[in-house]
Design a protein around this motif. Structure first.
Motif, PDB file in Angstrom:
ATOM      1  N   MET A   1       5.715  28.349  26.036  1.00  0.00           N
ATOM      2  CA  MET A   1       5.854  26.947  26.434  1.00  0.00           C
ATOM      3  C   MET A   1       5.835  26.805  27.952  1.00  0.00           C
ATOM      4  SD  MET A   1       8.759  25.238  24.048  1.00  0.00           S
ATOM      5  CE  MET A   1       9.902  26.587  23.837  1.00  0.00           C
ATOM      6  N   SER A   2       5.078  25.802  28.388  1.00  0.00           N
ATOM      7  CA  SER A   2       4.995  25.514  29.813  1.00  0.00           C
ATOM      8  C   SER A   2       5.553  24.112  30.069  1.00  0.00           C
ATOM      9  CB  SER A   2       3.516  25.580  30.216  1.00  0.00           C
ATOM     10  OG  SER A   2       3.355  25.363  31.593  1.00  0.00           O
ATOM     11  N   ALA A   3       6.261  23.946  31.194  1.00  0.00           N
ATOM     12  CA  ALA A   3       6.724  22.610  31.611  1.00  0.00           C
ATOM     13  C   ALA A   3       6.671  22.537  33.122  1.00  0.00           C
ATOM     14  CB  ALA A   3       8.147  22.356  31.130  1.00  0.00           C
TER      15      ALA A   3
ATOM     16  N   ASP B   1       4.607  16.111  28.749  1.00  0.00           N
ATOM     17  CA  ASP B   1       4.088  16.743  29.963  1.00  0.00           C
ATOM     18  C   ASP B   1       2.587  16.992  29.834  1.00  0.00           C
ATOM     19  OD1 ASP B   1       3.700  18.413  32.219  1.00  0.00           O
ATOM     20  OD2 ASP B   1       5.745  19.165  32.056  1.00  0.00           O
ATOM     21  N   LEU B   2       1.831  16.511  30.837  1.00  0.00           N
ATOM     22  CA  LEU B   2       0.367  16.594  30.746  1.00  0.00           C
ATOM     23  C   LEU B   2      -0.232  17.648  31.675  1.00  0.00           C
ATOM     24  CD1 LEU B   2      -0.295  12.735  30.691  1.00  0.00           C
ATOM     25  CD2 LEU B   2      -0.085  14.298  28.740  1.00  0.00           C
ATOM     26  N   HIS B   3       0.606  18.377  32.390  1.00  0.00           N
ATOM     27  CA  HIS B   3       0.086  19.400  33.312  1.00  0.00           C
ATOM     28  C   HIS B   3      -0.434  20.585  32.506  1.00  0.00           C
ATOM     29  CE1 HIS B   3       2.943  17.100  35.784  1.00  0.00           C
ATOM     30  NE2 HIS B   3       2.146  17.394  36.800  1.00  0.00           N
ATOM     31  N   ASP B   4      -1.688  20.954  32.727  1.00  0.00           N
ATOM     32  CA  ASP B   4      -2.194  22.063  31.913  1.00  0.00           C
ATOM     33  C   ASP B   4      -2.871  23.181  32.690  1.00  0.00           C
ATOM     34  OD1 ASP B   4      -4.582  20.852  32.591  1.00  0.00           O
ATOM     35  OD2 ASP B   4      -5.314  20.661  30.535  1.00  0.00           O
ATOM     36  N   ILE B   5      -2.906  23.080  34.014  1.00  0.00           N
ATOM     37  CA  ILE B   5      -3.643  24.100  34.763  1.00  0.00           C
ATOM     38  C   ILE B   5      -2.942  25.466  34.659  1.00  0.00           C
ATOM     39  CG2 ILE B   5      -4.455  24.778  37.049  1.00  0.00           C
ATOM     40  CD1 ILE B   5      -4.846  21.781  37.631  1.00  0.00           C
TER      41      ILE B   5
HETATM   42 CO1  B1M Z   1       2.093  16.399  38.754  1.00  0.00          CO
HETATM   43  N1  B1M Z   1       3.871  16.844  39.425  1.00  0.00           N
HETATM   44  N2  B1M Z   1       2.776  14.708  38.058  1.00  0.00           N
HETATM   45  N3  B1M Z   1       0.267  16.035  38.305  1.00  0.00           N
HETATM   46  N4  B1M Z   1       1.638  17.896  39.799  1.00  0.00           N
HETATM   47  C1  B1M Z   1       4.059  18.178  39.997  1.00  0.00           C
HETATM   48  C2  B1M Z   1       4.475  19.176  38.932  1.00  0.00           C
HETATM   49  C3  B1M Z   1       5.193  17.918  41.080  1.00  0.00           C
HETATM   50  C4  B1M Z   1       6.061  19.158  41.389  1.00  0.00           C
HETATM   51  C5  B1M Z   1       4.566  17.330  42.363  1.00  0.00           C
HETATM   52  C6  B1M Z   1       5.578  17.134  43.455  1.00  0.00           C
HETATM   53  O1  B1M Z   1       6.354  16.208  43.399  1.00  0.00           O
HETATM   54  N5  B1M Z   1       5.563  18.013  44.428  1.00  0.00           N
HETATM   55  C7  B1M Z   1       6.003  16.752  40.400  1.00  0.00           C
HETATM   56  C8  B1M Z   1       7.141  17.184  39.473  1.00  0.00           C
HETATM   57  C9  B1M Z   1       8.506  16.914  40.077  1.00  0.00           C
HETATM   58  C10 B1M Z   1       9.571  17.381  39.162  1.00  0.00           C
HETATM   59  O2  B1M Z   1       9.629  17.121  38.001  1.00  0.00           O
HETATM   60  N6  B1M Z   1      10.491  18.112  39.744  1.00  0.00           N
HETATM   61  C11 B1M Z   1       4.891  16.037  39.640  1.00  0.00           C
HETATM   62  C12 B1M Z   1       4.975  14.698  39.194  1.00  0.00           C
HETATM   63  C13 B1M Z   1       6.184  13.922  39.650  1.00  0.00           C
HETATM   64  C14 B1M Z   1       3.973  14.112  38.389  1.00  0.00           C
HETATM   65  C15 B1M Z   1       3.966  12.687  37.803  1.00  0.00           C
HETATM   66  C16 B1M Z   1       5.302  12.196  37.219  1.00  0.00           C
HETATM   67  C17 B1M Z   1       3.431  11.768  38.919  1.00  0.00           C
HETATM   68  C18 B1M Z   1       3.414  10.300  38.589  1.00  0.00           C
HETATM   69  O3  B1M Z   1       2.746   9.876  37.701  1.00  0.00           O
HETATM   70  N7  B1M Z   1       4.205   9.584  39.350  1.00  0.00           N
HETATM   71  C19 B1M Z   1       2.885  12.794  36.693  1.00  0.00           C
HETATM   72  C20 B1M Z   1       3.453  13.234  35.329  1.00  0.00           C
HETATM   73  C21 B1M Z   1       2.423  13.158  34.239  1.00  0.00           C
HETATM   74  C22 B1M Z   1       2.921  13.848  32.984  1.00  0.00           C
HETATM   75  O4  B1M Z   1       2.810  15.044  32.841  1.00  0.00           O
HETATM   76  N8  B1M Z   1       3.476  13.090  32.052  1.00  0.00           N
HETATM   77  C23 B1M Z   1       2.034  13.888  37.270  1.00  0.00           C
HETATM   78  C24 B1M Z   1       0.667  13.971  37.046  1.00  0.00           C
HETATM   79  C25 B1M Z   1      -0.139  14.950  37.575  1.00  0.00           C
HETATM   80  C26 B1M Z   1      -1.665  14.945  37.428  1.00  0.00           C
HETATM   81  C27 B1M Z   1      -2.147  14.458  36.059  1.00  0.00           C
HETATM   82  C28 B1M Z   1      -2.210  14.043  38.506  1.00  0.00           C
HETATM   83  C29 B1M Z   1      -2.018  16.426  37.784  1.00  0.00           C
HETATM   84  C30 B1M Z   1      -2.091  17.356  36.542  1.00  0.00           C
HETATM   85  C31 B1M Z   1      -3.499  17.609  36.088  1.00  0.00           C
HETATM   86  C32 B1M Z   1      -3.549  18.733  35.067  1.00  0.00           C
HETATM   87  O5  B1M Z   1      -2.725  19.615  34.976  1.00  0.00           O
HETATM   88  N9  B1M Z   1      -4.582  18.660  34.270  1.00  0.00           N
HETATM   89  C33 B1M Z   1      -0.792  16.851  38.580  1.00  0.00           C
HETATM   90  C34 B1M Z   1      -0.765  17.983  39.436  1.00  0.00           C
HETATM   91  C35 B1M Z   1      -2.095  18.657  39.697  1.00  0.00           C
HETATM   92  C36 B1M Z   1       0.437  18.459  40.034  1.00  0.00           C
HETATM   93  C37 B1M Z   1       0.620  19.610  41.058  1.00  0.00           C
HETATM   94  C38 B1M Z   1       0.091  19.092  42.408  1.00  0.00           C
HETATM   95  C39 B1M Z   1      -0.049  20.927  40.764  1.00  0.00           C
HETATM   96  C40 B1M Z   1       0.322  21.546  39.415  1.00  0.00           C
HETATM   97  C41 B1M Z   1      -0.586  22.719  39.199  1.00  0.00           C
HETATM   98  O6  B1M Z   1      -1.566  22.619  38.481  1.00  0.00           O
HETATM   99  N10 B1M Z   1      -0.315  23.846  39.898  1.00  0.00           N
HETATM  100  C42 B1M Z   1       2.196  19.793  41.028  1.00  0.00           C
HETATM  101  C43 B1M Z   1       2.782  20.266  42.344  1.00  0.00           C
HETATM  102  C44 B1M Z   1       3.040  21.761  42.356  1.00  0.00           C
HETATM  103  O7  B1M Z   1       3.154  22.412  41.344  1.00  0.00           O
HETATM  104  N11 B1M Z   1       3.170  22.303  43.539  1.00  0.00           N
HETATM  105  C45 B1M Z   1       2.668  18.557  40.394  1.00  0.00           C
HETATM  106  C46 B1M Z   1      -1.162  25.030  39.865  1.00  0.00           C
HETATM  107  C47 B1M Z   1      -0.769  25.914  38.662  1.00  0.00           C
HETATM  108  C48 B1M Z   1      -1.626  27.170  38.689  1.00  0.00           C
HETATM  109  O8  B1M Z   1       0.592  26.265  38.824  1.00  0.00           O
HETATM  110  O9  B1M Z   1       1.353  24.942  36.792  1.00  0.00           O
HETATM  111  O10 B1M Z   1       3.058  26.037  38.344  1.00  0.00           O
HETATM  112  P1  B1M Z   1       1.729  26.054  37.699  1.00  0.00           P
HETATM  113  O11 B1M Z   1       1.620  27.364  36.815  1.00  0.00           O
HETATM  114  C49 B1M Z   1       1.927  28.635  37.303  1.00  0.00           C
HETATM  115  C50 B1M Z   1       3.389  29.050  37.063  1.00  0.00           C
HETATM  116  O12 B1M Z   1       4.287  27.965  37.039  1.00  0.00           O
HETATM  117  C51 B1M Z   1       3.325  29.839  35.809  1.00  0.00           C
HETATM  118  O13 B1M Z   1       2.057  30.459  35.852  1.00  0.00           O
HETATM  119  C52 B1M Z   1       1.125  29.594  36.462  1.00  0.00           C
HETATM  120  C53 B1M Z   1       0.146  30.435  37.219  1.00  0.00           C
HETATM  121  O14 B1M Z   1       0.758  31.333  38.094  1.00  0.00           O
HETATM  122  N12 B1M Z   1       3.436  29.203  34.511  1.00  0.00           N
HETATM  123  C54 B1M Z   1       3.867  29.919  33.452  1.00  0.00           C
HETATM  124  C55 B1M Z   1       3.105  27.967  34.087  1.00  0.00           C
HETATM  125  N13 B1M Z   1       3.322  27.856  32.785  1.00  0.00           N
HETATM  126  C56 B1M Z   1       3.784  29.038  32.354  1.00  0.00           C
HETATM  127  C57 B1M Z   1       4.168  29.471  31.087  1.00  0.00           C
HETATM  128  C58 B1M Z   1       4.637  30.789  30.964  1.00  0.00           C
HETATM  129  C59 B1M Z   1       4.713  31.633  32.044  1.00  0.00           C
HETATM  130  C60 B1M Z   1       4.325  31.219  33.298  1.00  0.00           C
HETATM  131  O15 B1M Z   1       5.036  31.313  29.810  1.00  0.00           O
HETATM  132  C61 B1M Z   1       4.962  30.541  28.656  1.00  0.00           C
END
Ligand code: B1M
Length: 212
Positions: free
Chosen positions: A146-148, A100-104
């Motif tokens: 851990m984040s996923a 998993d490469l998501h790191d924001i």
């Molecule tokens: Co990706 N991606 N992505 N992506 N991406 C998602 C996650 C997705 C939901 C989009 C969608 O379909 N709507 C979907 C996953 C579907 C699923 O599995 N159910 C998806 C997909 C499919 C993919 C690829 C497979 C796309 C492809 O290549 N076909 C691919 C996978 C690559 C890989 O990882 N191997 C991919 C790639 C990417 C980019 C590289 C383009 C980019 C990531 C860039 C980066 O992170 N440097 C990206 C992005 C930006 C997203 C979305 C749009 C935004 C994620 C994000 O940063 N959110 C995302 C859609 C979405 O989430 N709505 C999506 C903002 C961030 C602040 O929120 O990470 O949730 P989040 O973190 C929150 C909480 O979750 C929590 O706190 C944070 C702040 O409040 N939290 C924790 C997180 N970790 C925590 C750990 C904790 C506690 C809380 O304790 C340990």
């Protein structure tokens, strides 16, 4: 003043990194709360980017440039979100799991934990169970975070916990998990010590895990 938070929001949706940086700085200079800039400008914009991706309006390149703009904005906010000179509440190794490469979100959690006084060992992305294990055996962390973001990588949280058990160190470290597809029920199922839905609740959870 034009609504600078709306411009930041749009800047991220458009993947306009220079505009996002300029407006985040402008918002900070105008005295807007860093937490409001983060929540109303950056986080809501990324949620919208996710929605656009789901609906097929955005593709990976658009997500990437939006993420790059968000990271640039976060870098400017970081010193304001992180208040130094607090003695460490505990040591946390944080990483996005293997595959998993998501790191924001992970970076945000790290910043908030650091701001709350935790010492952070940031393992980055694509972190293997062995790397998490090493952070316990070699760096003596109190908590693994851990984040996923992908349903396909969530199982690597379980594998990491199993690796800790097999190495005989599971009782030496607390494990917390998070990320969009992760739930409380999943945490219980895989034997994690806790789940947090967002970065601020991750801080409260980490504090409760170390008894701070
Ligand atoms: Co990706 N991606 N992505 N992506 N991406 C998602 C996650 C997705 C939901 C989009 C969608 O379909 N709507 C979907 C996953 C579907 C699923 O599995 N159910 C998806 C997909 C499919 C993919 C690829 C497979 C796309 C492809 O290549 N076909 C691919 C996978 C690559 C890989 O990882 N191997 C991919 C790639 C990417 C980019 C590289 C383009 C980019 C990531 C860039 C980066 O992170 N440097 C990206 C992005 C930006 C997203 C979305 C749009 C935004 C994620 C994000 O940063 N959110 C995302 C859609 C979405 O989430 N709505 C999506 C903002 C961030 C602040 O929120 O990470 O949730 P989040 O973190 C929150 C909480 O979750 C929590 O706190 C944070 C702040 O409040 N939290 C924790 C997180 N970790 C925590 C750990 C904790 C506690 C809380 O304790 C340990």
């Amino acid at each position: 003043m034009e609504n600078v938070l709306e411009v930041i929001y749009q800047g991220i949706i458009d993947g306009d990194m220079p505009l996002t940086q300029e407006k985040v700085q402008e918002a900070l200079d105008a005295g807007i709360e860093p937490g409001d800039i983060l929540q109303e400008g950056l986080v809501t914009a990324m949620a919208e980017v996710g929605r656009l991706f789901e609906e097929g309006e955005y593709f990976v390149p658009e997500m990437l440039i939006a993420a790059r703009a968000m990271k640039a904005g976060l870098a400017l906010l970081r010193p304001h979100l992180v208040e130094a000179d607090v003695k460490p509440a505990g040591k946390v190794s944080a990483g996005t799991v293997k595959g998993d490469l998501h790191d924001i979100g992970k970076n945000l959690v790290c910043m908030m934990l650091e701001g709350a006084g935790f010492e952070i060992v940031d393992l980055g992305v694509d972190v293997s169970p062995e790397q998490f294990l090493k952070s316990v055996t070699e760096q003596g962390v109190d908590v693994i975070a851990m984040s996923a973001l992908l349903t396909t990588t969530m199982p690597n949280m379980r594998t990491t916990i199993e690796t800790l058990v097999e190495a005989g160190v599971r009782d030496k470290v607390k494990v917390m998990i998070g990320g969009a597809p992760v739930t409380d029920a999943y945490a219980a199922e895989i034997g994690a010590d806790g789940y947090a839905p967002d970065a601020s609740r991750a801080v409260a959870l980490a504090k409760s895990l170390v008894g701070a």
